[in-house]
Design an enzyme around this catalytic site. Structure first.
Site, PDB file in Angstrom:
ATOM      1  N   HIS A   1      43.678  42.922  40.571  1.00 59.71           N
ATOM      2  CA  HIS A   1      43.985  41.621  41.184  1.00 59.71           C
ATOM      3  C   HIS A   1      44.049  41.697  42.703  1.00 59.71           C
ATOM      4  O   HIS A   1      44.928  41.115  43.344  1.00 59.71           O
ATOM      5  CB  HIS A   1      45.278  41.050  40.617  1.00 59.71           C
ATOM      6  CG  HIS A   1      45.086  40.395  39.281  1.00 59.71           C
ATOM      7  ND1 HIS A   1      44.158  39.393  39.065  1.00 59.71           N
ATOM      8  CD2 HIS A   1      45.682  40.621  38.085  1.00 59.71           C
ATOM      9  CE1 HIS A   1      44.199  39.022  37.796  1.00 59.71           C
ATOM     10  NE2 HIS A   1      45.101  39.758  37.170  1.00 59.71           N
TER      11      HIS A   1
ATOM     12  N   ASP B   1      48.526  45.464  37.279  1.00 66.90           N
ATOM     13  CA  ASP B   1      48.171  44.887  35.982  1.00 66.90           C
ATOM     14  C   ASP B   1      46.686  44.535  35.957  1.00 66.90           C
ATOM     15  O   ASP B   1      46.046  44.374  36.995  1.00 66.90           O
ATOM     16  CB  ASP B   1      49.000  43.635  35.696  1.00 66.90           C
ATOM     17  CG  ASP B   1      48.804  42.547  36.746  1.00 66.90           C
ATOM     18  OD1 ASP B   1      48.772  42.890  37.949  1.00 66.90           O
ATOM     19  OD2 ASP B   1      48.688  41.358  36.382  1.00 66.90           O
ATOM     20  N   GLU B   2      46.150  44.435  34.750  1.00 64.63           N
ATOM     21  CA  GLU B   2      44.794  43.937  34.513  1.00 64.63           C
ATOM     22  C   GLU B   2      43.762  44.547  35.468  1.00 64.63           C
ATOM     23  O   GLU B   2      43.061  43.844  36.200  1.00 64.63           O
ATOM     24  CB  GLU B   2      44.788  42.410  34.598  1.00 64.63           C
ATOM     25  CG  GLU B   2      45.697  41.773  33.550  1.00 64.63           C
ATOM     26  CD  GLU B   2      45.735  40.259  33.594  1.00 64.63           C
ATOM     27  OE1 GLU B   2      45.934  39.643  32.535  1.00 64.63           O
ATOM     28  OE2 GLU B   2      45.582  39.686  34.691  1.00 64.63           O
ATOM     29  N   VAL B   3      43.679  45.858  35.445  1.00 59.29           N
ATOM     30  CA  VAL B   3      42.710  46.567  36.292  1.00 59.29           C
ATOM     31  C   VAL B   3      41.368  46.568  35.552  1.00 59.29           C
ATOM     32  O   VAL B   3      40.978  47.546  34.915  1.00 59.29           O
ATOM     33  CB  VAL B   3      43.191  47.996  36.608  1.00 59.29           C
ATOM     34  CG1 VAL B   3      42.265  48.654  37.629  1.00 59.29           C
ATOM     35  CG2 VAL B   3      44.619  47.975  37.145  1.00 59.29           C
TER      36      VAL B   3
END
Length: 446
Positions: A95, A151-153
């Site tokens: 992100h 998060d959410e790599v």
């Protein structure tokens, strides 16, 4: 069903400033309100609203003016005067859209088309996130806790350098993730030994206890497990928290949601959905083993799903939801009386369009319009209703614009109107215009 109240620990409210950043005056009003609601701290995600300096100045927002250094310091002083801790959140891996969208930094992406994920193999990328952290920490004097995101790599391991690194059979994408996060966390601890480090947990959910123990993160970071769904899986969430605890990560956090998690484009929320999410979290807290303690819960309020997506619900319409969620945590339930009160506070009015839709689809369809085969009497009724709705919408839009300008920058107001009002206004205007064109073909002297 009533659960035990939320156990001792902080109740943080997440301020997502990457979309619709409140004007300073309104931000101060929000802090005052949060204090009255019993909030213990703020989790502040600045993104491009932070006044980065030097080589990082290109990260500053251009659609609106970033907060000044003085404004950020004043915000912290007000929060502290109300007994609230301020925890800055700086993304350091995934992100990073607000960073990697800039042309000079394209080379730091894991993949050319993945604008959010940092390439973990470049020293320039590592130095970039450390400089971001340094500037943010220095503008938060006395800060005790820092959230490093992670998060959410997405697409990690897909870049050419990552593929080369992964050629060795003993190496995994999980290790690739852990190596970068551990490197960042260790550097933070070396620079600021007193600072506690929080990170999102989702990239670690599939990791074994042994992998976590060997990562070097134990004792360095405090995982924050997030789940914003109304049907949160209690057993699975308890199992994850206990796995982290058994791996040696004894300092744990939860993260719920009071807005911005229903869909990417929602503009009006359903309070019950968020209350249900908190009821599930209460079940999680009451189901944990005696030795597993939660340091607190961050009640997130996402303003965009990511830097490049549209706006989610704005803060003003979500405040009753926040109040309801906090009350749910304190009392272990949300009674029908409290639910009704929170719903009333939303102050949202909807325009009933079902009758108009029936007439348009039945007597003024695209096929009928193209061939001028319309019923004059019913078509004029459609015109009357559409004109009334159009006039009302235009009046309300102007009133909302004036109100919003007192809370948000002009760019936010314009974006919200174009995303949520224009898609309704333009079809109504088109219907009224096309009716008059058709009527001229079938009724004398129109």
């Amino acid at each position: 069903m009533q659960c035990p109240p939320w156990p001792k620990g902080k109740k943080l409210v997440h301020l997502d400033l990457k979309g619709a950043p409140p004007r300073t005056e309104y931000l101060h009003q929000l802090i005052e309100l949060f204090s009255r609601l019993g909030v213990d701290g703020l989790l502040v995600e600045y993104e491009d609203m932070f006044p980065y300096q030097g080589e990082l100045k290109l990260l500053q927002a251009t659609a609106q003016t970033p907060y000044s250094r003085e404004e950020i310091l004043n915000m912290q002083e007000l929060a502290k005067s109300k007994g609230m801790e301020v925890i800055p959140l700086v993304q350091t891996f995934g992100h990073l859209e607000f960073v990697l969208k800039h042309r000079p930094l394209w080379g730091l992406r894991e993949l050319p088309h993945c604008v959010g994920t940092l390439n973990p193999h470049t020293e320039d990328g590592y130095r970039l996130v450390m400089e971001m952290l340094r500037q943010v920490v220095e503008l938060h004097p006395g800060v005790n806790t820092l959230h490093i995101g992670a998060d959410e790599v997405y697409m990690l391991g897909e870049g050419e350098q990552s593929k080369q690194w992964l050629v060795s059979p003993e190496r995994t994408v999980q290790q690739l993730f852990l190596n970068h996060v551990t490197k960042v966390a260790q550097a933070v601890k070396e620079a600021w030994p007193h600072i506690n480090i929080i990170m999102w947990d989702d990239m670690m959910r599939d990791m074994s206890q042994d992998t976590l123990k060997a990562s070097g993160l134990v004792g360095l970071v405090q995982p924050m497990l997030w789940d914003y769904t109304p049907d949160l899986d209690v057993d699975r969430t308890v199992s994850l928290l206990e796995k982290y605890h058994s791996a040696g990560m004894s300092e744990l956090w939860a993260a719920s949601s009071f807005k911005g998690s229903t869909s990417v484009y929602t503009c009006v929320l359903l309070t019950q959905r968020h209350v249900d999410n908190h009821l599930q979290w209460l079940k999680v807290a009451s189901s944990l083993s005696a030795g597993v303690k939660l340091r607190g819960i961050a009640i997130t309020g996402w303003q965009r799903y990511d830097h490049l997506s549209v706006l989610c619900e704005l803060i003003p319409v979500a405040l009753p939801s926040l109040a309801a969620c906090l009350e749910t945590l304190v009392h272990g339930q949300f009674s029908s009386e409290a639910q009704s009160k929170a719903t009333e506070k939303l102050g949202v009015s909807t325009v009933e369009v079902s009758a108009l839709e029936r007439y348009v689809r039945g007597w003024f369809s695209l096929y009928q319009r193209q061939r001028k085969l319309v019923h004059p009497l019913i078509t004029m009724q459609i015109h009357s209703q559409a004109s009334t709705f159009l006039s009302l919408l235009q009046q309300k839009t102007e009133a909302v614009r004036v109100e919003m300008l007192g809370l948000y920058p002009e760019s936010t107001v314009q974006e919200w109107i174009e995303e949520h009002v224009s898609p309704v206004l333009f079809p109504l205007q088109q219907i009224t215009d096309e009716i008059m064109t058709c009527m001229k073909e079938i009724v004398p002297q129109i």
